[in-house]
Motif scaffolding. Sequence first.
Motif, PDB file in Angstrom:
ATOM      1  N   PRO A 141       0.833  -1.240  -0.188  1.00  0.00           N
ATOM      2  CA  PRO A 141       0.059   0.084  -0.112  1.00  0.00           C
ATOM      3  C   PRO A 141       0.911   1.060   0.162  1.00  0.00           C
ATOM      4  O   PRO A 141       2.182   1.090  -0.291  1.00  0.00           O
ATOM      5  CB  PRO A 141      -0.820  -0.156   1.499  1.00  0.00           C
ATOM      6  N   CYS A 142       0.218   2.452   0.154  1.00  0.00           N
ATOM      7  CA  CYS A 142       1.117   3.484   0.368  1.00  0.00           C
ATOM      8  C   CYS A 142       1.742   3.339   1.794  1.00  0.00           C
ATOM      9  O   CYS A 142       1.187   2.835   2.805  1.00  0.00           O
ATOM     10  CB  CYS A 142       0.274   4.990   0.346  1.00  0.00           C
ATOM     11  N   LEU A 143       3.145   3.607   1.649  1.00  0.00           N
ATOM     12  CA  LEU A 143       3.860   3.231   3.156  1.00  0.00           C
ATOM     13  C   LEU A 143       3.632   4.397   4.131  1.00  0.00           C
ATOM     14  O   LEU A 143       4.368   4.450   5.259  1.00  0.00           O
ATOM     15  CB  LEU A 143       5.368   3.157   2.737  1.00  0.00           C
ATOM     16  N   HIS A 144       2.961   5.469   3.757  1.00  0.00           N
ATOM     17  CA  HIS A 144       2.958   6.649   4.906  1.00  0.00           C
ATOM     18  C   HIS A 144       4.202   7.074   5.427  1.00  0.00           C
ATOM     19  O   HIS A 144       4.433   7.006   6.621  1.00  0.00           O
ATOM     20  CB  HIS A 144       1.713   6.341   5.629  1.00  0.00           C
ATOM     21  N   CYS A 145       4.939   7.537   4.652  1.00  0.00           N
ATOM     22  CA  CYS A 145       6.358   7.717   5.209  1.00  0.00           C
ATOM     23  C   CYS A 145       6.465   8.691   6.097  1.00  0.00           C
ATOM     24  O   CYS A 145       5.595   9.687   5.953  1.00  0.00           O
ATOM     25  CB  CYS A 145       7.376   8.241   3.768  1.00  0.00           C
ATOM     26  N   ASN A 146       7.178   8.771   6.969  1.00  0.00           N
ATOM     27  CA  ASN A 146       7.658   9.736   7.725  1.00  0.00           C
ATOM     28  C   ASN A 146       8.312  10.801   7.411  1.00  0.00           C
ATOM     29  O   ASN A 146       8.233  12.208   7.874  1.00  0.00           O
ATOM     30  CB  ASN A 146       8.076   9.345   9.198  1.00  0.00           C
ATOM     31  N   PRO A 206       8.566  11.991   0.476  1.00  0.00           N
ATOM     32  CA  PRO A 206       9.151  12.846  -0.614  1.00  0.00           C
ATOM     33  C   PRO A 206       7.855  13.282  -1.389  1.00  0.00           C
ATOM     34  O   PRO A 206       7.934  14.489  -1.890  1.00  0.00           O
ATOM     35  CB  PRO A 206       9.840  11.786  -1.528  1.00  0.00           C
ATOM     36  N   CYS A 207       6.642  12.754  -1.479  1.00  0.00           N
ATOM     37  CA  CYS A 207       5.508  13.415  -2.085  1.00  0.00           C
ATOM     38  C   CYS A 207       5.030  14.508  -1.577  1.00  0.00           C
ATOM     39  O   CYS A 207       4.760  15.429  -2.120  1.00  0.00           O
ATOM     40  CB  CYS A 207       4.707  12.209  -1.915  1.00  0.00           C
ATOM     41  N   VAL A 208       4.964  14.437  -0.006  1.00  0.00           N
ATOM     42  CA  VAL A 208       4.690  15.923   0.611  1.00  0.00           C
ATOM     43  C   VAL A 208       5.522  17.002   0.449  1.00  0.00           C
ATOM     44  O   VAL A 208       5.093  18.043   0.256  1.00  0.00           O
ATOM     45  CB  VAL A 208       4.492  15.492   1.974  1.00  0.00           C
TER      46      VAL A 208
HETATM   47  S1  SF4 Z   1       6.245   8.792  -0.662  1.00  0.00           S
HETATM   48 FE1  SF4 Z   1       4.262   9.428  -0.379  1.00  0.00          FE
HETATM   49  S2  SF4 Z   1       2.905   8.305  -1.673  1.00  0.00           S
HETATM   50 FE2  SF4 Z   1       4.717   7.364  -1.737  1.00  0.00          FE
HETATM   51  S3  SF4 Z   1       4.577   5.812  -0.167  1.00  0.00           S
HETATM   52 FE3  SF4 Z   1       5.607   7.307   0.677  1.00  0.00          FE
HETATM   53  S4  SF4 Z   1       3.825   8.526   1.693  1.00  0.00           S
HETATM   54 FE4  SF4 Z   1       3.115   7.024   0.301  1.00  0.00          FE
END
Ligand code: SF4
Lengths: 315, 739
Positions: free
Chosen positions: A133-138, A141-143
């Motif tokens: 799934p989306c890894l909901h990174c801490n 990079p997307c944000v």
């Molecule tokens: S970079 Fe953003 S969209 Fe991609 S996995 Fe991490 S949080 Fe999800």
Amino acid sequence: MKRRSTNRRNFLRLGIAAGATALIASGGSVLSAISAPENKETGEKIKLLTPDGKLVEVDKGHVCCQPAGNLEARQGLPDKKMVMVIDLAKCRNARKCLQGCQKMHHLPPHMEWIKFYLLRDSEEMSPYWFPKPCLHCNNPPCVKVCPVGATFKRTDGIVLIDNDRCIGCKFCMAACPYSSRVFNWEEPKLDKGVDAAAYSPETSSPPKMGTVSKCDFCPDMVRKGELPNCVKSCPNGVFYYGDRNEDAVTNGTDTVRFSELIDTRAAYRFMEELGTEPSVYYLPAVDRAFDYKEGFEGLSEEEITLYKKEANITE
Amino acid sequence: MYEDEKTQQNLYAFKPQLEKMSNWGIALIVVLVTVIGFGVYALYIQIVDGHIVTGMRDNVVWGLYIVNFIFFIGISYAGALISGILHLLRVPWRTPIIRMAEMITVISTMIGPAYILLCIGRLDRLPNLLLFGRIQSPIIWDVIAITTYLSGSIIFLYLAMIRDLSILRDNPVKNARWRNPIYKFLSVRYKDTTKQKEILNVSTDLLSIVIIPLAILVHSVLAWIFGMTLRPGWHSTIFAPYFVIAAVYSGTGVLIVVMWVFRKIYHLEAQITKIHFNYLGIIMIILGALYGYFTFSEYLTSWYGSIKWDMEVLYRLFNPHEYLALFVFAVFVGVLLPIIIVTVPKFRNINSIAFAAAIAVLALWIKRYLIIIPTLESPLLPLHDLRPEYVKYSATWVEWALTFAGIALFILLFYLFSKFIPIMPIVRTGEEKDYSRLRKIVFEKQMKKVIKHHNKSDAAVTGMMILLLLSFTPSLMAQDDSKIQPLLKLEYFHIDSVNKLAATLKAKVDGKFLPLEDMEIAFKYSQGGNLTVMNISTTNDKGRASFDIPEEIIASGGDKGVYLFEASFAGKGNYESATGRNSMKPLRLELSFSQKEGGKMANLKAFESGPDNQWIPVENLDVVFYVPRTFSLLKVGQASVVNGAASVEFPTSVPGNQLGYLTLLAKVEDNETYGNVEASGTINWGKPLPADKILKRGLGDTNAPLWMVYTLIVLLSLVWFHYMYVIYTVFRIRYLGKS
Ligand code: SF4
Ligand code: SF4
């Protein structure tokens, strides 16, 4: 009107701040039976723990079930830090999680918020199924790259998209190293009722043409104290979900200490070296419950060939 | 003023261009407008139908548009760097070409950003960039940098035009009813007085100094859009200088091509000579060599390091079935051919240099394509998709139409502009020598047109939406007629002094137990063999119905302290009737906490109802301890009650709330005699949650880091201060012209 909503928020804070939400859970999944209609007094009382340790009773309709507005959805549920643990040893590419997810978010069949890979780290090693799934990174990079803050990181660790604000520049899609994001290339075809529902970034619904979407970690379900559909739909209990601050994750059947699980099973985060600090942990595929070949069941010849090519399987 | 012979000659030569338009010119405009019109139609389709009409998909999220964007911003370098640097260095031969260079800059800086708009899915939301702009985003850097750059270029072009405008004011152009007043207005009463001249020169110098670093910055920012992502082939420190060099290279190339074209159509053989082509040709190949060097360094580094993902991109580029041909053209032909043509005297003439420049420009367009597309086609995770258009990018007619519309618009604007103001400065400032005598034109064979035909067919979008979502709820219309025997389970709960009955109705369909929804369940109480219906309720989507047992039934004492309950389902449709039974003996649990030397303990006492309504300690009972969590109960211990008492260690390591309050639950589960009974207690012995821990989000935060804000403010105010000053001097020139 204003007062009411503040009240609601206070209740919310009261309840969820307490960390140990309610005893909704206590009668267990058993008595939460009566599902609450949205936004109104349900008559069903639940117990909440106030910050100073008193148990109070409130109506269930007050604490949950209303999808958060665009601004409220930016806040994050107080004192929570949602995490997911995916047990690769139990995954056999059944894809039930995806079906559950698509059903819940009214996605067309080709829009996959959970993707399935057959990974094989090198030729001597054996392949394993890898749902992602989306890894909901801490450190997402997307944000970072979003020019208008349409995608954002909340205090509870969830990365959401505000489809009312997104301008559709797709920069976040280029920036996500995990290919987690998908785009609404055309006007979404929606069932009646779905398209008329009030939009909330927490439900990601109804989707909007020309904007991005992705797995949202189901904060609307968390508000109700319910598990996301992927967790509930997996027949093999692969997905564990929970609040790291509570140090507990559950796959619907078992509830375990998060810290113990990732410690004893030597969990890792995918491509940790990128510095994205995912909120999703993977348990390595040791002592597998299934042969990877079982995952080919029900797939088209074409897709099996593609998987084999990706994993360098020659036979 | 300007009585010198050269200026008069120039005026005589150039005024006719402004005064009439040839039939060819009109035909050209018609063709260009048609192409642009087709592009507008394509844009309309794209807006109405969405980006599905383009070749862009979830992996290759950007396509031709972004390639064109980089390309146009790249050629805008012609003006900024070439004219800026040549001006500052006072290179004597620059005058005839400097205006063309600046026009290239202004026009391409206007067209370039339009392409980035085409990549945007929701053009209606563009104001969000102003409302919610986050300066951490390279896109916002780009927006700021390009607007600043465009403003500067327009001012620079204008400053360089003031002298000519004043001449046109003094020598009115025929057939220019609405143009003459504009010339008059724009020439700001410039009369070439010593004072005015001085002011104008200072301002021009100042601006050309500002515009050079600005131009470098603009293209660096553009490169950073790609460099800042974690993508193979993009995430490279060399990217900014690489883009800058490639941009000047292509800018010089376009300038040479433009010179060649205008020399032909306006017969400027006297003004634009072989000298110009030679000198610019040399500048071009120096840049070309640098570009080749950067390219070599970039690919050598990633090939040598051979990180898996970099290799994947390289593999695509070197694969004859994918991009090898384009790669060879963009990197080898695009660098070596111009070098050979310019350096070997035998090959060097005006036409061949223009040809070399055209090849370089084309190569650089292709190079941008090779920077964008192969990288997007190589995500870090395998691109697992069965739809060919999601795997391999191929531009559709919409994208090509808009690409050609952009090129047409470029030519159109250039042409119209050359009808508004002479294509090269009329006024000779006396700095430059007369090169016309050096003119020796060798007319070569007609330049062969090189049209690289991209064999990209429009991607056919095939609908794959045949699969229907699998339904989780069972179909109530079971196919076979045989009746199904459901299972009805009745459970008793005692929670917080409420007695509840819960019935679950399930049936085996296709080998799986599924809940039956919307079925009526009757809850009954049996006393002395008599069944009394207490309540009838319907099952929910989990197949469950529940009922709170009234106090008076409990108070009745049951059959010697044991209560018998029954739930029944009368059957419906294909489902047969079913019954569930449960007998229960009341059990009371009491939970308390105590602290001994051994540690913090949770103590449980258990009593069952004995004869004469007395509560007596339970002999033997298994109890499980839980802590409620958001979704479920976390098991923290278990104990056996002996003689009515049990104790466990309190789970102090489990997090509670901020003050450490934690609820502990003791449960007797599915006990044959007592059913489900539980007791709970709350105490502040849990691990306290750190109060409102601030989540560090770095660049992902709503607010930008301060150093970034300050840098931006300082840079912007520096540049804009100069602009303001220059604009002020223009007013000053106007003021001085009054007397
Ligand atoms: S970079 Fe953003 S969209 Fe991609 S996995 Fe991490 S949080 Fe999800
Ligand atoms: S596509 Fe939307 S969410 Fe993604 S970066 Fe652009 S504006 Fe932000």
